[in-house]
Design a protein around this motif. Structure first.
Motif, short mmCIF file in Angstrom:
data_model
loop_
_atom_site.label_atom_id
_atom_site.label_comp_id
_atom_site.label_asym_id
_atom_site.label_seq_id
_atom_site.Cartn_x
_atom_site.Cartn_y
_atom_site.Cartn_z
N LEU A 1 35.63 47.85 28.96
CA LEU A 1 36.34 47.67 27.69
C LEU A 1 36.76 48.98 27.04
CD1 LEU A 1 34.73 44.84 25.53
CD2 LEU A 1 37.04 44.98 26.44
N GLY A 2 35.99 50.02 27.33
CA GLY A 2 36.32 51.32 26.75
C GLY A 2 37.69 51.81 27.14
N SER A 3 38.23 51.26 28.25
CA SER A 3 39.57 51.70 28.66
C SER A 3 40.62 51.32 27.61
CB SER A 3 39.94 51.13 30.03
OG SER A 3 39.94 49.72 29.99
N LEU A 4 40.33 50.30 26.80
CA LEU A 4 41.29 49.95 25.73
C LEU A 4 41.46 51.13 24.76
CD1 LEU A 4 40.29 46.27 24.80
CD2 LEU A 4 42.24 47.02 26.18
N ALA A 5 40.33 51.74 24.41
CA ALA A 5 40.40 52.88 23.48
C ALA A 5 41.05 54.08 24.15
CB ALA A 5 39.00 53.23 22.99
N THR A 6 40.74 54.29 25.43
CA THR A 6 41.35 55.42 26.14
C THR A 6 42.87 55.26 26.17
OG1 THR A 6 39.39 55.58 27.53
CG2 THR A 6 41.38 56.68 28.34
N ILE A 7 43.31 54.05 26.49
CA ILE A 7 44.76 53.79 26.57
C ILE A 7 45.40 53.93 25.19
CG2 ILE A 7 46.46 51.96 26.97
CD1 ILE A 7 44.57 51.08 29.33
N ALA A 8 44.79 53.34 24.18
CA ALA A 8 45.36 53.43 22.83
C ALA A 8 45.47 54.90 22.41
CB ALA A 8 44.49 52.66 21.85
N MET B 1 40.87 42.54 20.35
CA MET B 1 40.21 43.75 20.85
C MET B 1 41.23 44.88 21.03
SD MET B 1 37.51 42.49 23.66
CE MET B 1 36.09 41.49 23.26
N ALA B 2 42.38 44.55 21.60
CA ALA B 2 43.40 45.59 21.84
C ALA B 2 43.91 46.15 20.52
CB ALA B 2 44.55 45.02 22.67
N LYS B 3 44.13 45.27 19.57
CA LYS B 3 44.60 45.75 18.26
C LYS B 3 43.54 46.63 17.62
CE LYS B 3 47.95 42.19 17.11
NZ LYS B 3 48.17 40.90 16.46
N GLY B 4 42.29 46.20 17.74
CA GLY B 4 41.20 47.00 17.17
C GLY B 4 41.07 48.36 17.82
N ALA B 5 41.39 48.41 19.12
CA ALA B 5 41.31 49.69 19.83
C ALA B 5 42.47 50.61 19.46
CB ALA B 5 41.32 49.45 21.35
N GLY B 6 43.57 50.01 18.96
CA GLY B 6 44.69 50.84 18.54
C GLY B 6 45.95 50.68 19.37
N GLY C 1 55.10 50.75 24.04
CA GLY C 1 53.69 50.49 24.27
C GLY C 1 52.81 51.48 23.55
N PRO C 2 51.50 51.42 23.79
CA PRO C 2 50.87 50.47 24.70
C PRO C 2 50.84 49.05 24.13
CG PRO C 2 49.19 51.85 23.65
CD PRO C 2 50.52 52.39 23.24
N LEU C 3 51.15 48.12 25.03
CA LEU C 3 51.26 46.70 24.69
C LEU C 3 50.26 45.92 25.53
CD1 LEU C 3 52.89 44.09 23.75
CD2 LEU C 3 54.35 44.51 25.73
N LEU C 4 49.49 45.03 24.93
CA LEU C 4 48.61 44.15 25.70
C LEU C 4 49.08 42.71 25.52
CD1 LEU C 4 44.91 44.17 26.45
CD2 LEU C 4 45.82 42.10 25.38
N VAL C 5 49.19 42.00 26.64
CA VAL C 5 49.56 40.58 26.59
C VAL C 5 48.48 39.78 27.30
CG1 VAL C 5 51.32 38.87 27.14
CG2 VAL C 5 52.00 41.22 26.64
N GLU C 6 47.89 38.86 26.55
CA GLU C 6 46.87 37.97 27.13
C GLU C 6 47.58 36.73 27.65
OE1 GLU C 6 42.87 37.06 24.96
OE2 GLU C 6 44.17 35.33 24.67
N LEU C 7 47.59 36.58 28.98
CA LEU C 7 48.27 35.45 29.61
C LEU C 7 47.25 34.36 29.94
CD1 LEU C 7 50.51 37.32 32.23
CD2 LEU C 7 51.26 36.30 30.09
N TRP C 8 47.44 33.18 29.40
CA TRP C 8 46.50 32.08 29.65
C TRP C 8 46.91 31.41 30.96
CZ3 TRP C 8 44.86 29.03 24.71
CH2 TRP C 8 44.43 29.94 23.74
N THR C 9 46.07 31.53 31.97
CA THR C 9 46.46 30.99 33.27
C THR C 9 45.37 30.09 33.87
OG1 THR C 9 45.54 32.75 34.67
CG2 THR C 9 47.74 33.13 33.77
N THR C 10 45.82 29.25 34.78
CA THR C 10 44.91 28.47 35.62
C THR C 10 44.44 29.38 36.76
OG1 THR C 10 46.82 27.73 36.87
CG2 THR C 10 46.07 26.29 35.08
N LEU C 11 43.65 28.81 37.66
CA LEU C 11 43.17 29.62 38.79
C LEU C 11 44.28 29.82 39.82
CD1 LEU C 11 39.51 28.44 39.46
CD2 LEU C 11 40.40 30.10 37.83
#
Ligand SMILES: Cc1ncc(C[n+]2csc(CCOP(=O)(O)OP(=O)(O)O)c2C)c(N)n1
Ligand SMILES: [Mg+2]
Length: 190
Positions: free
Chosen positions: A77-84, A120-125, A150-160
């Motif tokens: 999860l720390g990579s979110l902060a590194t990327i932001a 989480m992504a928004k919180g990371a910046g 960016g940086p832009l995060l998109v949460e894609l809701w997917t099946t398996l």
């Protein structure tokens, strides 16, 4: 939405973006975009976004799109902060949210589908983050995924996915993929 349908929609629109698939998106992407400029993150849970960040910083003129796993991102999860903090304007970080570690046997990830990567992504910046729940919504968001700063995060809701790296034929070794990408990037950018 099916992950394969999401990837097909992205493949049709991606232009010359560099793509970084991992886990179950890897065999699907190999089948959908075999000639693509891409480097697959294999085995290294949570490494795809860091790999994408490095590529985005090295090639600021290219769009870089990471296809991350939800369990993998949770492990780093720390990579979110590194990327932001690095502020890559050309990086789109797509998280394929299926609620499980599909590749290793579909064990539920911590928190299951409750985990909210957008917050989480928004919180990371991250500059922007949103969820996409179906294919129609994804089609409407493609211009943003491919062009929004960016940086832009998109949460894609997917099946398996239909296949996992455990059931599908192996792709090219990592070092060969990297060399292929390097050679392709040495050619003049059209
Ligand atoms: C540190 C570490 N622990 C465990 C594994 C075993 N493992 C490989 S893939 C995987 C699950 C990946 O799940 P996710 O990122 O959600 O992708 P999906 O398979 O659902 O597409 C696990 C636990 C690993 N590669 N590395
Ligand atoms: Mg998963």
């Amino acid at each position: 939405m099916k992950p394969e349908d999401a990837l097909r929609a992205i493949a049709a629109a991606r232009g010359d973006a560099i793509c970084v698939p991992t886990m179950t998106t890897a065999p699907a992407w190999r089948a959908i975009a075999p000639e693509d400029l891409s480097v697959t993150c294999v085995g290294f849970m949570g490494g795809a976004s860091a790999l994408g960040l490095g590529l985005a910083l090295a090639r600021p003129e290219r769009r870089v799109i990471v296809f991350d796993g939800d369990g993998s991102l949770l492990m780093q999860l720390g990579s979110l902060a590194t990327i932001a903090g690095a502020r890559p304007r050309n990086l789109a970080h797509l998280v394929f949210k299926n609620g499980v570690y599909h590749t290793s046997g579909s064990q539920e990830i911590p928190g299951g589908l409750i985990v909210d990567f957008v917050t989480m992504a928004k919180g990371a910046g991250y500059r922007e983050a949103y969820a996409v729940r179906d294919l129609g919504e994804l089609q409407r968001c493609l211009p943003s995924i491919l062009g929004e700063e960016g940086p832009l995060l998109v949460e894609l809701w997917t099946t398996l996915a239909e296949q996992t790296p455990m059931t599908a034929p192996r792709g090219a070794p990592f070092h060969a993929q990297v060399e292929g990408l390097r050679q392709a990037l040495l050619k003049p950018h059209l």
